[in-house]
Design a protein around this motif. Structure first.
Motif, PDB file in Angstrom:
ATOM      1  N   LEU A   4       0.955  -1.274   0.000  1.00  0.00           N
ATOM      2  CA  LEU A   4       0.101   0.179   0.195  1.00  0.00           C
ATOM      3  C   LEU A   4       0.972   1.319  -0.011  1.00  0.00           C
ATOM      4  N   LYS A   5       0.593   2.139  -0.938  1.00  0.00           N
ATOM      5  CA  LYS A   5       1.293   3.538  -0.909  1.00  0.00           C
ATOM      6  C   LYS A   5       0.404   4.479  -0.176  1.00  0.00           C
ATOM      7  N   ILE A   6       0.873   4.927   1.021  1.00  0.00           N
ATOM      8  CA  ILE A   6      -0.029   5.785   1.796  1.00  0.00           C
ATOM      9  C   ILE A   6       0.673   7.185   1.850  1.00  0.00           C
ATOM     10  N   THR A   7      -0.373   8.268   1.564  1.00  0.00           N
ATOM     11  CA  THR A   7      -0.006   9.694   1.629  1.00  0.00           C
ATOM     12  C   THR A   7      -0.971  10.595   2.512  1.00  0.00           C
ATOM     13  N   GLN A   8      -0.298  11.263   3.135  1.00  0.00           N
ATOM     14  CA  GLN A   8      -1.295  12.165   3.885  1.00  0.00           C
ATOM     15  C   GLN A   8      -1.510  13.329   3.290  1.00  0.00           C
ATOM     16  N   ILE A   9      -2.969  13.675   3.097  1.00  0.00           N
ATOM     17  CA  ILE A   9      -3.366  14.659   2.289  1.00  0.00           C
ATOM     18  C   ILE A   9      -4.072  15.763   3.140  1.00  0.00           C
ATOM     19  N   ARG A  10      -4.436  15.475   4.535  1.00  0.00           N
ATOM     20  CA  ARG A  10      -4.904  16.541   5.368  1.00  0.00           C
ATOM     21  C   ARG A  10      -4.268  16.543   6.601  1.00  0.00           C
ATOM     22  N   SER A  11      -4.433  17.784   7.353  1.00  0.00           N
ATOM     23  CA  SER A  11      -3.587  18.120   8.477  1.00  0.00           C
ATOM     24  C   SER A  11      -4.492  17.101   9.669  1.00  0.00           C
ATOM     25  N   HIS A  52     -10.060   9.318   6.168  1.00  0.00           N
ATOM     26  CA  HIS A  52     -10.249  10.687   5.784  1.00  0.00           C
ATOM     27  C   HIS A  52      -9.186  11.918   5.626  1.00  0.00           C
ATOM     28  N   LEU A  53      -8.058  11.382   6.090  1.00  0.00           N
ATOM     29  CA  LEU A  53      -6.882  11.996   6.140  1.00  0.00           C
ATOM     30  C   LEU A  53      -5.631  11.599   5.243  1.00  0.00           C
ATOM     31  N   VAL A  54      -5.920  10.488   4.589  1.00  0.00           N
ATOM     32  CA  VAL A  54      -4.772   9.775   3.697  1.00  0.00           C
ATOM     33  C   VAL A  54      -5.525   9.518   2.168  1.00  0.00           C
ATOM     34  N   LYS A  55      -4.551   9.422   1.481  1.00  0.00           N
ATOM     35  CA  LYS A  55      -4.766   8.634   0.025  1.00  0.00           C
ATOM     36  C   LYS A  55      -3.979   7.283   0.023  1.00  0.00           C
ATOM     37  N   VAL A  56      -4.801   6.441  -0.365  1.00  0.00           N
ATOM     38  CA  VAL A  56      -4.135   4.868  -0.611  1.00  0.00           C
ATOM     39  C   VAL A  56      -3.945   4.416  -1.965  1.00  0.00           C
ATOM     40  N   GLU A  57      -2.980   3.922  -2.253  1.00  0.00           N
ATOM     41  CA  GLU A  57      -2.933   3.176  -3.501  1.00  0.00           C
ATOM     42  C   GLU A  57      -2.345   1.960  -3.545  1.00  0.00           C
ATOM     43  N   VAL A  58      -2.761   0.962  -4.173  1.00  0.00           N
ATOM     44  CA  VAL A  58      -2.440  -0.567  -4.197  1.00  0.00           C
ATOM     45  C   VAL A  58      -1.240  -0.838  -5.345  1.00  0.00           C
ATOM     46  N   ILE A  59      -0.076  -1.027  -4.788  1.00  0.00           N
ATOM     47  CA  ILE A  59       1.012  -1.511  -5.517  1.00  0.00           C
ATOM     48  C   ILE A  59       1.318  -2.951  -5.598  1.00  0.00           C
ATOM     49  N   ASP A  60       1.410  -3.491  -6.897  1.00  0.00           N
ATOM     50  CA  ASP A  60       1.440  -4.825  -7.234  1.00  0.00           C
ATOM     51  C   ASP A  60       2.864  -5.457  -7.056  1.00  0.00           C
TER      52      ASP A  60
END
Length: 60
Positions: A4-11, A52-60
C-alpha cells in the motif's frame, strides 16, 4: 505480496490522539509524506481509521 502506498493529504489538527497515533505507527510524519507498507489486515485497519486524512494506492 502487494503493498500500500499511503500519502497524508489532510492535516491532523483537531483529530483524536488515537488517529494521530495510527498515522505515526504507519510511518507518516507530516503532510504529503508517502510511505509504502505491506498490505496486511493490520495495516488495512489502521488506514480505515484515518481514511479521511490519507490517500491510498495499491501497488502490485
Amino acid at each position: 505480496m502487494a503493498k500500500l502506498k499511503i500519502t497524508q493529504i489532510r492535516s491532523v489538527n483537531g483529530e483524536t490522539r488515537r488517529q494521530i497515533a495510527n498515522l505515526r505507527n504507519l510511518g507518516i510524519r507530516r503532510m504529503h509524506h508517502t510511505v509504502e507498507v505491506e498490505d496486511t489486515p493490520i495495516h488495512r485497519g489502521m488506514v480505515e481509521k484515518v481514511h479521511h486524512l490519507v490517500k491510498v494506492e495499491v501497488i502490485d
